[in-house]
Design a protein around this motif. Structure first.
Motif, PDB file in Angstrom:
ATOM      1  N   ILE A  57     -61.769  54.943   5.336  1.00 36.46           N
ATOM      2  CA  ILE A  57     -61.411  55.865   4.262  1.00 36.46           C
ATOM      3  C   ILE A  57     -62.551  56.879   4.141  1.00 36.46           C
ATOM      4  N   SER A  58     -62.273  58.140   4.423  1.00 32.90           N
ATOM      5  CA  SER A  58     -63.313  59.169   4.373  1.00 32.90           C
ATOM      6  C   SER A  58     -62.696  60.505   3.998  1.00 32.90           C
ATOM      7  N   SER A  59     -63.535  61.448   3.626  1.00 32.27           N
ATOM      8  CA  SER A  59     -63.056  62.739   3.143  1.00 32.27           C
ATOM      9  C   SER A  59     -62.453  63.592   4.256  1.00 32.27           C
ATOM     10  N   ASP A  60     -62.907  63.413   5.504  1.00 30.73           N
ATOM     11  CA  ASP A  60     -62.384  64.249   6.581  1.00 30.73           C
ATOM     12  C   ASP A  60     -61.034  63.769   7.116  1.00 30.73           C
ATOM     13  N   LYS A  61     -60.583  62.570   6.681  1.00 34.47           N
ATOM     14  CA  LYS A  61     -59.261  62.029   7.010  1.00 34.47           C
ATOM     15  C   LYS A  61     -59.056  61.755   8.497  1.00 34.47           C
ATOM     16  N   LYS A  62     -60.154  61.750   9.295  1.00 34.07           N
ATOM     17  CA  LYS A  62     -59.975  61.509  10.730  1.00 34.07           C
ATOM     18  C   LYS A  62     -60.995  60.549  11.330  1.00 34.07           C
ATOM     19  N   THR A  63     -62.114  60.322  10.659  1.00 34.02           N
ATOM     20  CA  THR A  63     -63.113  59.382  11.170  1.00 34.02           C
ATOM     21  C   THR A  63     -62.516  57.978  11.210  1.00 34.02           C
ATOM     22  N   ASN A  64     -62.807  57.232  12.294  1.00 35.20           N
ATOM     23  CA  ASN A  64     -62.314  55.858  12.395  1.00 35.20           C
ATOM     24  C   ASN A  64     -63.381  54.964  12.999  1.00 35.20           C
ATOM     25  N   GLN A  65     -63.056  53.692  13.173  1.00 40.16           N
ATOM     26  CA  GLN A  65     -64.015  52.693  13.641  1.00 40.16           C
ATOM     27  C   GLN A  65     -63.922  52.438  15.137  1.00 40.16           C
ATOM     28  N   LEU A  66     -63.323  53.364  15.879  1.00 40.37           N
ATOM     29  CA  LEU A  66     -63.218  53.162  17.316  1.00 40.37           C
ATOM     30  C   LEU A  66     -64.586  52.980  17.950  1.00 40.37           C
ATOM     31  N   ASN A  67     -65.611  53.621  17.372  1.00 40.75           N
ATOM     32  CA  ASN A  67     -66.954  53.476  17.913  1.00 40.75           C
ATOM     33  C   ASN A  67     -67.606  52.162  17.530  1.00 40.75           C
ATOM     34  N   ASN A  68     -66.931  51.331  16.758  1.00 44.46           N
ATOM     35  CA  ASN A  68     -67.487  50.023  16.398  1.00 44.46           C
ATOM     36  C   ASN A  68     -66.729  48.869  17.038  1.00 44.46           C
ATOM     37  N   LEU A  69     -65.771  49.166  17.900  1.00 49.60           N
ATOM     38  CA  LEU A  69     -64.930  48.110  18.464  1.00 49.60           C
ATOM     39  C   LEU A  69     -65.390  47.736  19.870  1.00 49.60           C
TER      40      LEU A  69
END
Length: 717
Positions: A705-717
């Motif tokens: 959940i972030s203000s830019d509506k596009k950041t995700n956790q793909l970099n943490n998987l």
């Protein structure tokens, strides 16, 4: 009219008489002419550009002492004081600027991942998107050359060294307990989540004089200086739950990451080869607070981990399983300040503290131990000129260890130690040109407990043949106090020592990287003892020795095939040691002569998915078979493992992730455990040491959940 012409002629004559001709030639350090260089008198409009032969000529009305400036793209500006009336034509040499993207980088023995790295073998994304790593930094690093896959341990073994020969640092401060607690032949994980780290430097040898107390390598983790935005991440997994949040203010920010892991539900669904009384459980968390001053940055990092498990393990010597009931509590804290002093000098200073506590029920015996470890650090450095950088600093390490062992219906036995190590280092970086640079340093340390003083020189150099090819060389002497298993029983030791020699070749072009390194490590003063395991009445001596030599190769490519990136690593090692309770010089049981990995990641646009495959192979490892002659002269079968990772983007901020290890179901064997005595037929019975599960399956849902509506956790998987 005649009078007017005469006056005009006299005026022009006076102007001509008032001018001075300035001329010369501009060349580079190879004496090649530079065309287009700007040559001018500072503070005036008098000047010109060099021609195809590097020559220049212009007139000036300036008088007396002036400053001649010459500028040219990718070269350092030349500032030359001159006397206008006495200036004679001369050849002026420009030096190439070292502040260009294609300048040489000293990288022998160093593998880097991070946005600030000049030569990255990995990106921050790669550390956690490697199939099979399951978000563990150490597991991802095991796909790099120079590492050994020791599946029954889960720790970093580098170039013939044991796991305790690698030290871990967070923002330059040592982590005394970098791994979670575990039982014999049950792999552990690193304590740190990749969520809070922006860059990683992994040295496989020949590292800087800034670091010490590591015979083989250092792992440097750097936390994020400033988060991009405020956001919240929620993780729902088959093994537990996770929650993280970042808040930003005007001059400060705070990031928090927590996780709860419980393997009990997973064990019911996918049984493991472990006899749990209570499956592994842990509650952990990390936080980084940052505050920006006008001339510096303060970062405070803290992490805690509370874990427990209770299991029964087979014992080849009895028909009854051994019960191991373990409770572990760990706390790590550091605070570091980075700021500017005066005259371009910078300061880094900080402190770290680590607490590790274990309570272990071993059958009917009871063991408790506690380690308190402090690290104080100060470093000052400055870029004296564009080519010269100097730095020096000091460290103080303080470790207090206590252990109590209460055998069933017997007396209590206590052991421990109190050690203090002070160190000072100095280091110089000098760029002769953007093609050739050196680093020279020295580290002096004193271990008060052992009364051991040492001086360890370090040196490295790099030469760039052209914009794509370069060679680097590193040499260093390294020392480390013996491990806690020995120090808790005796302080009659010297430091263990090694020398590193590393030659590196690096090729980079576009998104392709090739690294090849050959190395040699010589060990001396290793600890030996005369009992099956180190105990209080063992006879200890620093009479051990050994060597490790080999070749590491790494190839990475991204972009040749659309949406595909991959890397391939291969390591060959020849190593032998005579240490611990070895009967003779031999290859240690944790070393495989040949190791290789292939890591691939492919983005499938039509499915909004990233598919990852990791294949790891290594040749057989030595083991000791008392039923045959010789020492450590048998080999396990080769190890093979194929892992899959699949990330599906439900929406830009919601991900469904699936991973599975050992897809082919390979029956891997890490080694063998033999009975202490032969059976009636004179045969020592054995059992294979195998993975705790033939296959591990993981499913998770990750929501950002972030203000830019596009950041995700793909970099943490």
């Amino acid at each position: 009219m005649k009078t007017t012409l005469t006056l005009l002629f006299l005026m022009l004559s006076q102007i001509g008489i008032g001018q001075t001709l300035i001329s010369g030639k501009v060349v580079d350090e190879s004496n090649q002419p530079l065309q287009g260089a700007n040559v001018f008198i500072d503070g005036t409009y008098d000047g010109t550009s060099t021609d195809a032969e590097g020559n220049f000529q212009f007139s000036t009305t300036a008088k007396g002492n002036q400053v001649l400036k010459i500028t040219f793209l990718t070269f350092e500006t030349l500032i030359k004081p001159i006397s206008i009336e006495n200036f004679k034509a001369e050849t002026l040499v420009l030096r190439e600027s070292i502040n260009t993207l294609d300048a040489v980088v000293i990288n022998a023995g160093m593998l880097e991942a991070g946005d600030k790295s000049r030569v990255s073998v990995l990106k921050p994304l790669d550390i956690v998107t490697t199939a099979g790593s399951a978000g563990d930094i150490v597991s991802a690093l095991l796909t790099l050359p120079g590492t050994q896959t020791v599946g029954e341990s889960g720790r970093l073994f580098v170039r013939g060294g044991e796991s305790d020969e690698t030290q871990t640092f967070v923002d330059g401060l040592r982590v005394a307990q970098p791994y979670g607690a575990s039982a014999n032949n049950v792999p552990t994980r690193g304590r740190f989540s990749p969520f809070l780290f922006s860059g990683i430097s992994f040295s496989t040898g020949g590292y800087s004089a800034e670091y010490g107390e590591a015979l083989s390598s250092v792992l440097l983790l750097n936390t994020i200086d400033e988060p991009v935005q405020e956001q919240t991440d929620i993780s729902l997994m088959t093994v537990g739950l996770g929650l993280s949040n970042t808040q930003k203010w005007n001059k400060s920010s705070l990031s928090i990451n927590t996780a709860y892991i419980d393997l009990a539900p997973y064990q019911l669904a996918v049984p493991q080869a472990l006899d749990w009384n209570r499956a592994f459980q842990s509650l952990s968390g990390e936080a980084v607070y940052r505050y920006k001053f006008d001339t510096g940055l303060l970062k405070i990092y803290t992490a805690f981990d509370a874990s427990r498990f209770d299991l029964n393990q087979e014992n080849i010597n009895t028909n009854i399983k051994d019960r191991v009931n373990l409770n572990n509590n760990n706390l790590y804290f550091n605070a570091i300040y980075k700021g500017f002093l005066v005259n371009n000098w910078q300061l880094i200073t900080g402190v770290s503290y680590g607490l590790g506590k274990n309570k272990i029920d071993l059958n009917q015996d009871f063991i408790t131990n506690e380690e308190n470890a402090f690290h104080l650090k100060m470093k000052v450095f400055s870029k004296i000129t564009k080519r010269l950088k100097v730095g020096f600093g000091g460290d103080y390490f303080k470790t207090h260890f206590d252990e109590n062992y209460i055998a069933f219906q017997q007396n209590q036995f206590g052991s421990g130690y109190d050690a203090g190590i002070g160190a000072f280092y100095a280091e110089v970086d000098y760029f002769f040109s953007k093609k050739f640079a050196i680093n020279v340093g020295v580290r002096a340390s004193n271990n008060a407990m052992l009364n051991a003083f040492s001086v360890s020189p370090r040196a490295s150099a790099a030469y760039k043949i052209d914009k794509n090819n370069q060679f680097s060389f590193a040499y260093g002497q390294f020392e480390q106090a013996p491990r806690a298993d020995y120090l808790k029983y005796s302080n009659n030791f010297e430091n263990e020592k090694t020398q590193h020699y590393i030659l590196n070749y690096t090729y980079t072009k576009d998104a392709s990287t090739l690294r090849a390194e050959v190395y040699y490590k010589g060990y001396n003063d290793l600890v030996k003892f005369d009992t099956p395991t180190p105990v209080f009445n063992s006879n200890y001596a620093n009479s051990g020795f050994g060597y490790a030599k080999g070749l590491d190769v790494f190839w990475r490519e991204n972009g040749r095939i659309k949406n595909l990136e991959y890397w391939i690593s291969y390591s060959f090692i020849d190593t032998q040691r005579d240490y611990r309770n070895y009967l003779q010089e031999a290859t240690p049981s944790f070393v495989a002569k040949h190791t290789g990995s292939v890591v691939t990641k492919y983005w499938i646009s039509s499915l909004r998915s990233q598919l990852g495959l990791t294949y790891t192979f290594h040749s057989g490892r030595p083991f000791e078979n008392p039923n045959t002659e010789g020492f450590l002269n048998e080999r396990t079968k080769s190890f093979s493992n194929l892992n899959l990772g699949w990330a599906y983007l439900i929406t830009p901020q919601k991900i469904l992730y699936f991973s599975a290890s050992n897809l082919l179901g390979t029956k891997n064997v890490f080694g063998y455990e033999y009975a202490n005595a032969p059976d009636p037929q004179g045969v020592f019975q054995s059992r294979a040491i195998v993975p705790t599960a033939s296959r591990f399956v993981f499913v998770g849902f990750f929501w950002t959940i972030s203000s830019d509506k596009k950041t995700n956790q793909l970099n943490n998987l």
